[in-house]
Design an enzyme around this catalytic site. Structure first.
Site, PDB file in Angstrom:
ATOM      1  N   GLY A  48       0.816  -1.216   0.000  1.00 27.50           N
ATOM      2  CA  GLY A  48       0.000   0.000   0.000  1.00 27.50           C
ATOM      3  C   GLY A  48       0.846   1.260   0.000  1.00 27.50           C
ATOM      4  N   CYS A  49       1.898   1.263   0.794  1.00 33.68           N
ATOM      5  CA  CYS A  49       2.761   2.445   0.889  1.00 33.68           C
ATOM      6  C   CYS A  49       3.541   2.660  -0.397  1.00 33.68           C
ATOM      7  CB  CYS A  49       3.687   2.337   2.093  1.00 33.68           C
ATOM      8  SG  CYS A  49       2.771   2.294   3.657  1.00 33.68           S
ATOM      9  N   THR A  50       3.910   1.588  -1.070  1.00 32.35           N
ATOM     10  CA  THR A  50       4.594   1.702  -2.357  1.00 32.35           C
ATOM     11  C   THR A  50       3.638   2.293  -3.386  1.00 32.35           C
ATOM     12  OG1 THR A  50       6.081  -0.124  -1.851  1.00 32.35           O
ATOM     13  CG2 THR A  50       5.774   0.425  -4.189  1.00 32.35           C
TER      14      THR A  50
END
Length: 157
Positions: A48-50
Site C-alpha cells: 500500500g505504501c509503495t
C-alpha cells in the site's frame, strides 16, 4: 491511550525537523512561503505504501507546477528510506520519524481499526500546509490507492 486532538483547517501546522533518506535534516519551516503536502504512511516498501508513494511520484510534476511540494513521513530509518527511494525512483523527500514524535503531534499515530481489530500504529494521513504554515486540508484514514487523484481533485490540480 487517549486520542490526540486531530488537526483541522486553520490550525498551525506543528513544525518538525527530521532526517531524510540521506540523513540530511529537513524542517517544515524550510518551506514557509510555499504550499506543502505532508503525508504520513506506515512503512516503506510495503504494497500500500509503495502504491501511494508511486502515485505521488507519478503526479509530482503537476503538483509542483501548481505550487505544491510533497514530503512523505514514516517511522522507517533513513537507510530503509534510501533503499525505497532507489527502488521506486522516488523524486521527493521521505523523512524518518523513528520515535513517532512528529506523527503523534500531527495525530497521525494512535489507535486505528485494522481488519476489525483496534491496534496502535501509523494512521495514514495527508495534510496540506499553506504558505503561512497553517493546515489548509487535514485528511485522516486515507486509502493508499486513489488518494492522490482525490487530493488533486480537491486542490484543483
Amino acid at each position: 491511550m487517549s486520542e490526540l486532538k486531530r488537526l483541522s483547517a486553520g490550525d498551525l501546522a506543528p513544525d518538525f525537523t527530521l532526517p531524510d533518506s540521506e540523513g540530511t535534516e529537513v524542517s517544515l519551516s524550510d518551506y514557509r512561503g510555499k504550499s506543502v503536502v505532508v503525508y504520513f504512511y506506515p512503512a516503506a516498501a510495503t504494497p500500500g505504501c509503495t502504491k501511494q508513494a508511486c502515485d505521488f511520484r507519478d503526479n509530482l510534476a503537476e503538483l509542483n507546477d501548481a505550487g505544491f511540494t510533497v514530503l512523505g513521513i514514516s517511522p522507517d530509518k533513513p537507510a530503509k528510506l534510501a533503499k525505497f527511494v532507489a527502488a521506486e525512483g522516488l523524486t521527493f523527500p521521505l523523512l524518518s520519524d523513528a520515535d513517532r514524535a512528529v506523527m503523534t503531534a500531527w495525530a497521525a499515530f494512535g489507535e486505528k481499526t485494522m481488519y476489525g481489530k483496534t491496534v496502535t500504529g501509523v494512521i495514514r494521513s495527508t495534510f496540506v500546509v499553506d504558505p503561512d504554515g497553517r493546515i489548509a486540508h487535514a485528511l485522516y484514514n486515507v486509502r493508499a490507492t486513489g488518494h492522490v487523484a482525490k487530493l488533486r481533485k480537491d486542490l484543483k490540480v
